[in-house]
Enzyme design. Structure first.
Site, PDB file in Angstrom:
ATOM      1  N   ASP A 116      72.617 -29.875 -43.044  1.00 30.02           N
ATOM      2  CA  ASP A 116      72.436 -28.548 -43.912  1.00 30.02           C
ATOM      3  C   ASP A 116      73.924 -27.912 -43.836  1.00 30.02           C
ATOM      4  O   ASP A 116      74.131 -27.229 -42.729  1.00 30.02           O
ATOM      5  CB  ASP A 116      71.317 -27.711 -43.529  1.00 30.02           C
ATOM      6  CG  ASP A 116      71.230 -26.666 -44.604  1.00 30.02           C
ATOM      7  OD1 ASP A 116      72.148 -26.084 -44.905  1.00 30.02           O
ATOM      8  OD2 ASP A 116      70.126 -26.025 -44.307  1.00 30.02           O
ATOM      9  N   TYR A 137      67.412 -22.621 -39.734  1.00 26.09           N
ATOM     10  CA  TYR A 137      66.662 -21.426 -40.921  1.00 26.09           C
ATOM     11  C   TYR A 137      65.103 -21.686 -40.524  1.00 26.09           C
ATOM     12  O   TYR A 137      64.747 -22.860 -40.826  1.00 26.09           O
ATOM     13  CB  TYR A 137      67.199 -21.640 -42.185  1.00 26.09           C
ATOM     14  CG  TYR A 137      66.493 -21.024 -43.157  1.00 26.09           C
ATOM     15  CD1 TYR A 137      66.496 -19.386 -43.118  1.00 26.09           C
ATOM     16  CD2 TYR A 137      65.686 -21.449 -44.141  1.00 26.09           C
ATOM     17  CE1 TYR A 137      65.771 -18.654 -44.021  1.00 26.09           C
ATOM     18  CE2 TYR A 137      65.128 -20.666 -45.125  1.00 26.09           C
ATOM     19  CZ  TYR A 137      64.850 -19.279 -44.959  1.00 26.09           C
ATOM     20  OH  TYR A 137      64.192 -18.445 -45.628  1.00 26.09           O
ATOM     21  N   LYS A 166      73.867 -19.207 -51.552  1.00 28.07           N
ATOM     22  CA  LYS A 166      74.809 -18.617 -50.572  1.00 28.07           C
ATOM     23  C   LYS A 166      76.159 -18.544 -51.028  1.00 28.07           C
ATOM     24  O   LYS A 166      76.450 -18.321 -51.940  1.00 28.07           O
ATOM     25  CB  LYS A 166      74.598 -19.112 -49.067  1.00 28.07           C
ATOM     26  CG  LYS A 166      73.172 -19.520 -48.613  1.00 28.07           C
ATOM     27  CD  LYS A 166      72.243 -18.012 -48.556  1.00 28.07           C
ATOM     28  CE  LYS A 166      71.152 -18.346 -48.078  1.00 28.07           C
ATOM     29  NZ  LYS A 166      70.003 -17.958 -49.008  1.00 28.07           N
ATOM     30  N   ARG A 198      63.977 -31.319 -67.741  1.00 25.58           N
ATOM     31  CA  ARG A 198      63.661 -31.668 -66.196  1.00 25.58           C
ATOM     32  C   ARG A 198      64.316 -32.795 -65.699  1.00 25.58           C
ATOM     33  O   ARG A 198      64.819 -32.804 -64.596  1.00 25.58           O
ATOM     34  CB  ARG A 198      62.084 -31.852 -66.041  1.00 25.58           C
ATOM     35  CG  ARG A 198      61.612 -32.444 -64.769  1.00 25.58           C
ATOM     36  CD  ARG A 198      60.059 -32.152 -64.267  1.00 25.58           C
ATOM     37  NE  ARG A 198      59.354 -32.257 -65.390  1.00 25.58           N
ATOM     38  CZ  ARG A 198      58.837 -33.491 -65.706  1.00 25.58           C
ATOM     39  NH1 ARG A 198      59.396 -34.620 -65.396  1.00 25.58           N
ATOM     40  NH2 ARG A 198      57.953 -33.664 -66.794  1.00 25.58           N
TER      41      ARG A 198
END
Ligand code: P1T
Length: 379
Positions: A170, A98, A195, A46
């Site tokens: 973004d 978005y 993406k 992690r």
């Protein structure tokens, strides 16, 4: 080094123990320590994992930042960045980003005392007017999803810098190949790696790149504390995708330009939203700020029935959420990516029931145009 050289090599030296050219998938949760308190830089996956580290270093170089941090999804990256704020802070966010972003802000983070105003960030004046004494962050998506509105990042950065407000951009739609927000004055860049960075529709992930060391240290602390990290297999897939990012983006953009040209002269299409078209309201800004126009566009068919007819008739274009993969995806923003919005908000932004979004892939463009031609005959 040039962009493609960095994309292929940055953060990815041959494996020191075997010479493997490709960074291995370190599918391990933990690392044996030589003695108490002595280890090779990794303690627990992690906190850190070598495959993830390679991607994080690679993205820091491609975006021109101090550090990159990889997360389990684009939304996890955005969530982590937003939790750098405190209760009582105010955010200004792109109106028409978005749909997942306002959903997170309004239905989750509002309960923790974060307040958000939505503005049309393609106007720097609107951004300035929306600022309050407690505004700590401006979150800009450019071009927007799905209407492709372009914000002037240098103009917005000039405003946020003066007020010591963090500018978060973004950059999912263009990737660092076509747009480098940190060079224009942004403080943090976020991506859905799902993406273009992955590029092959086979993984979900996110990344944040930070310009300054102190912000990077804070976000790294949050990444480890909250734990929404990207797994090694996903990091490996994104690293592999990035190696061909430049050639893919060039082809996405060339195909999209041809498709946009075709759609804009089609009698059944009343409007095409693509920054590469001279008719786009921010075409001149897009030409200046971006080194390519990308593969995303939307077009107006006039009604829900018309949109449905086209979406149900396409054969090659795949009807589905997401974008940025090698295959062309077609979608209906009003009922898919922006279903969370109230109808009145969609109307204000311009996400009509007749709007269709295309993520233009890198297939042969004649085949894509042929498919759209036969699908538009359904109207
Ligand atoms: O899906 P995820 O990896 O969590 O990324 C969220 C996200 C963030 N930013 C932008 C600009 C996005 O487009 C997305 C996700 N978008 C879709 C799933 C979509 O179809 O538009």
């Amino acid at each position: 080094m040039g962009f493609s050289t960095d994309a292929i090599h940055a953060g990815q030296e041959p494996d020191p123990s075997t010479g493997a050219v490709v960074v291995p998938i370190y599918q391990t949760s933990t690392y044996a320590q030589e003695e108490l308190g002595k280890h090779k830089g990794y303690e627990y996956s992690r906190t850190g994992n070598p495959t993830r580290t390679a991607l994080e270093r690679n993205m820091a170089v491609l975006e021109g930042g101090h550090s990159g941090l990889a997360f389990a999804s684009g939304m996890a990256a955005i969530h982590a960045v937003l939790t750098m704020l405190k209760s009582g802070d105010h955010i200004v966010c792109t109106d028409g980003a978005y749909g997942g972003v306002p959903r997170l802000l309004d239905a989750v983070l509002k309960n923790f005392g974060l307040d958000c105003s939505y503005v049309d960030t393609s106007s720097a004046d609107r951004v300035r007017e929306a600022l309050r004494p407690n505004t700590r962050m401006v979150f800009v998506e450019t071009p927007t999803n799905p209407l492709m509105a372009v914000a002037d990042l240098a103009a917005v950065a000039a405003i946020t810098r003066q007020r010591k407000i963090q500018l978060v951009v973004d950059n999912t739609f263009l990737s660092p190949y076509f747009q480098r927000p940190l060079e224009l004055g942004a403080d943090i860049v976020v991506h859905s790696t799902t993406k273009y960075l992955n590029g092959h529709s086979d993984g979900v992930g996110g990344v944040a790149v930070l310009a300054r060391e102190e912000d990077a240290a804070r976000l790294q602390f949050i990444q480890n504390a909250a734990g929404a990290v990207m797994g090694p297999m996903d990091a490996w897939l994104v690293l592999r995708g990035i190696k061909t990012l430049a050639v893919r983006m060039r082809q996405h953009s060339a195909n999209a330009m041809a498709v946009a040209g075709y759609l804009s002269q089609h009698p059944k299409v009343s409007k095409v939203y693509y920054p590469g078209l001279a008719a786009h309201p921010q075409h001149a800004l897009a030409k200046k700020q971006m080194s390519g126009f990308g593969g995303m566009m939307s077009f107006e068919t006039g009604s829900f029935e018309n949109a449905r007819a086209v979406l149900n008739r396409v054969r090659l274009c795949l009807l589905g959420e997401s974008l940025g993969g090698v295959e062309t995806l077609i979608s209906h923003p009003a009922t898919m990516t922006h279903a969370y919005f109230q109808e009145e908000d969609r109307q204000r932004i311009g996400i009509t029931q007749g709007l269709v979004r295309l993520s233009v892939g890198i297939e042969d463009v004649e085949d894509l145009i042929g498919d759209l031609k036969q699908a538009l005959e359904a109207i």
